[in-house]
Design an enzyme around this catalytic site. Structure first.
Site, short mmCIF file in Angstrom:
data_model
loop_
_atom_site.label_atom_id
_atom_site.label_comp_id
_atom_site.label_asym_id
_atom_site.label_seq_id
_atom_site.Cartn_x
_atom_site.Cartn_y
_atom_site.Cartn_z
N CYS A 186 22.32 33.79 57.76
CA CYS A 186 23.50 32.97 58.07
C CYS A 186 23.59 32.68 59.57
O CYS A 186 23.88 31.56 59.97
CB CYS A 186 24.79 33.69 57.67
SG CYS A 186 24.76 34.35 56.01
N ASP A 187 23.36 33.67 60.40
CA ASP A 187 23.72 33.55 61.81
C ASP A 187 22.55 33.60 62.80
O ASP A 187 22.73 33.29 63.98
CB ASP A 187 24.68 34.70 62.19
CG ASP A 187 25.98 34.62 61.39
OD1 ASP A 187 26.37 33.50 61.04
OD2 ASP A 187 26.57 35.67 61.11
N CYS A 228 24.47 39.16 58.51
CA CYS A 228 23.59 38.25 57.76
C CYS A 228 22.73 37.45 58.72
O CYS A 228 23.22 36.52 59.38
CB CYS A 228 24.44 37.33 56.88
SG CYS A 228 23.49 36.08 56.01
C1 LIG Z 1 30.56 36.84 58.32
C2 LIG Z 1 29.79 36.15 57.22
C3 LIG Z 1 29.14 34.96 57.48
C4 LIG Z 1 28.46 34.31 56.48
N1 LIG Z 1 27.84 33.13 56.77
C5 LIG Z 1 27.18 32.47 55.82
C6 LIG Z 1 26.54 31.24 56.11
O1 LIG Z 1 26.57 30.75 57.25
N2 LIG Z 1 25.88 30.63 55.10
C7 LIG Z 1 25.81 31.15 53.83
O2 LIG Z 1 25.21 30.53 52.95
N3 LIG Z 1 26.39 32.32 53.54
C8 LIG Z 1 27.07 33.00 54.50
N4 LIG Z 1 27.65 34.20 54.20
C9 LIG Z 1 27.49 34.74 52.85
C10 LIG Z 1 28.52 34.08 51.91
O3 LIG Z 1 29.81 34.24 52.46
C11 LIG Z 1 28.45 34.71 50.53
O4 LIG Z 1 27.13 34.63 50.02
C12 LIG Z 1 29.41 34.01 49.56
O5 LIG Z 1 30.72 34.05 50.07
C13 LIG Z 1 29.37 34.66 48.19
O6 LIG Z 1 30.31 34.02 47.38
P1 LIG Z 1 30.95 34.75 46.13
O7 LIG Z 1 31.88 33.75 45.54
O8 LIG Z 1 29.91 35.34 45.28
O9 LIG Z 1 31.76 36.00 46.71
P2 LIG Z 1 32.86 36.15 47.85
O10 LIG Z 1 32.87 35.02 48.79
O11 LIG Z 1 32.65 37.51 48.38
O12 LIG Z 1 34.23 36.10 47.04
C14 LIG Z 1 34.63 37.15 46.21
C15 LIG Z 1 36.03 36.88 45.72
O13 LIG Z 1 36.38 37.84 44.73
C16 LIG Z 1 37.69 38.28 44.96
N5 LIG Z 1 37.85 39.58 44.30
C17 LIG Z 1 37.16 40.73 44.49
N6 LIG Z 1 37.62 41.70 43.69
C18 LIG Z 1 38.62 41.13 42.94
C19 LIG Z 1 39.51 41.61 41.93
N7 LIG Z 1 39.49 42.89 41.51
N8 LIG Z 1 40.41 40.75 41.40
C20 LIG Z 1 40.47 39.45 41.81
N9 LIG Z 1 39.65 38.94 42.76
C21 LIG Z 1 38.75 39.79 43.32
C22 LIG Z 1 37.83 38.27 46.47
O14 LIG Z 1 39.21 38.27 46.87
C23 LIG Z 1 37.10 36.97 46.80
O15 LIG Z 1 37.99 35.89 46.69
C24 LIG Z 1 28.36 34.88 55.18
C25 LIG Z 1 29.00 36.09 54.92
C26 LIG Z 1 29.70 36.72 55.92
C27 LIG Z 1 30.39 38.01 55.62
#
Ligand SMILES: Cc1cc2nc3c(=O)[nH]c(=O)nc-3n(C[C@H](O)[C@H](O)[C@H](O)COP(=O)(O)OP(=O)(O)OC[C@H]3O[C@@H](n4cnc5c(N)ncnc54)[C@H](O)[C@@H]3O)c2cc1C
Length: 309
Positions: free
Chosen positions: A134-135, A131
């Site tokens: 992000c980084d 990303c």
């Molecule tokens: C290395 C890295 C660095 C990042 N740095 C930044 C940053 O600095 N700033 C920023 O804004 N964004 C950053 N991001 C992006 C950010 O992490 C995501 O945009 C954000 O986490 C999305 O949130 P979400 O809740 O949609 O999904 P996620 O955080 O992906 O959470 C998904 C959840 O769903 C659960 N899940 C999936 N399938 C199932 C199932 N079948 N049953 C039950 N639970 C399930 C998972 O266990 C998880 O808890 C980064 C991403 C990465 C990978």
């Protein structure tokens, strides 16, 4: 029976939990295999509002959870294997047990595609990232040569963004033309800092021995010759996979598996709402996921109020 079940415990899931908990709905959050979601895999988050010095990703997600639990949200470690959305209440199978829910908020996120290299895995967060937004601004990458892997719109966007920080951005792509839309491809290729590396694949990220990225080994797929491109960062932009397989055939989604909301966060199934990266192929940020979690919670609360009138 649960009033609100939230599938996923990332930024979207815990924000939806906070709002539904404060509306006295005692939401149940099913954490999935990655409690706290994707952000727990990163050390420093510098663009989440309210943290001028930055915040550790794990710590931020622990705070999300604590805040929601303070108002009555409950976490259950478990993965949803199956959903039956034809029943009322909805039925979810969680590690073999059935959970009944009046409403569901899908916040299951999206994983990124990996190159599949051992060195990629070992150097993740040590110069390998997925990303640029992000980084990209981290000091580690400033005025250094950088590599973006990929050839689609995302890869072009990442490369363009990184031109603000890197000294040069090598765009490594398997073919001799970009898959990106014409306008994105033209914009990227005409930028003086972006250097395409055609017909090529990254075969190794260097240097695991030094525990940091110093370059990539690149193989020309037409000639089979290998060269080393020195760089301080590798941005892998070869696509995302939304965690939505269990909803296929029931919830409307696009060809890549991103859920398509109908109105606000409502899906095609009344009572099922969606939030975060599993419905967002564009922004994929912590703050946008949290914002959508809030919206889904408000939509679910209003749905329940109308249903129980
Ligand atoms: C290395 C890295 C660095 C990042 N740095 C930044 C940053 O600095 N700033 C920023 O804004 N964004 C950053 N991001 C992006 C950010 O992490 C995501 O945009 C954000 O986490 C999305 O949130 P979400 O809740 O949609 O999904 P996620 O955080 O992906 O959470 C998904 C959840 O769903 C659960 N899940 C999936 N399938 C199932 C199932 N079948 N049953 C039950 N639970 C399930 C998972 O266990 C998880 O808890 C980064 C991403 C990465 C990978």
């Amino acid at each position: 029976m649960e009033k609100v079940v939230i599938i996923g415990s990332g930024c979207a899931g815990w924000t939806a939990a906070l709002y539904t908990a404060r509306a006295n709905l005692r939401p149940l959050v099913l954490t999935g295999k990655q409690p706290g979601g994707l952000l727990t895999t990163t050390t420093i988050v510098e663009n989440y509002p309210g943290f001028p010095e930055g915040v550790d990703g794990y710590e931020l997600m622990t705070r999300f959870q604590k805040q929601a639990e303070r108002f009555g949200a409950r976490a259950r470690f478990g993965e949803v294997q199956n959903v039956d959305l034809k029943e009322d209440p909805f039925l979810l199978t969680v590690d073999g047990e059935t959970v009944q829910a009046e409403t569901i908020i899908i916040a299951s996120g999206a994983g990124h595609r990996h190159l599949g290299l051992e060195s990629e895995h070992k150097l993740e967060n040590k110069g390998v990232t997925y990303c640029a937004t992000c980084d990209g601004a981290l000091p580690l990458f400033r005025n250094q040569p950088l590599v973006v892997v990929g050839g689609g719109d995302s890869a072009c966007e990442e490369a363009m963004y990184l031109t603000r920080f890197g000294s040069v951005v090598h765009l490594v792509h398997r073919r001799d033309t970009l898959r990106a839309s014409k306008i994105m491809a033209e914009r990227a290729l005409s930028h003086q800092k972006i250097k395409p590396v055609w017909d090529s694949a990254v075969t190794e990220i260097l240097d695991v021995g030094q525990d940091k990225v110093t370059g990539v080994r690149v193989k020309n797929l037409k000639t089979d010759t290998e060269t080393v491109l020195p760089c301080a960062g590798v941005f892998v932009a070869i696509g995302h996979i939304p965690n939505t397989q269990i909803f296929r055939g029931m919830i409307d989604m696009d060809e890549a598996g991103y859920i398509i909301p109908k109105r606000g966060t409502a899906t095609n199934v009344p009572g099922v709402f969606v939030a975060g990266d599993c419905a967002d192929r564009v922004y994929r940020q912590a703050v946008t996921a949290a914002g959508l979690g809030c919206a889904a919670a408000i939509d679910a609360e209003r749905y329940l109020a109308a249903r129980n009138e």
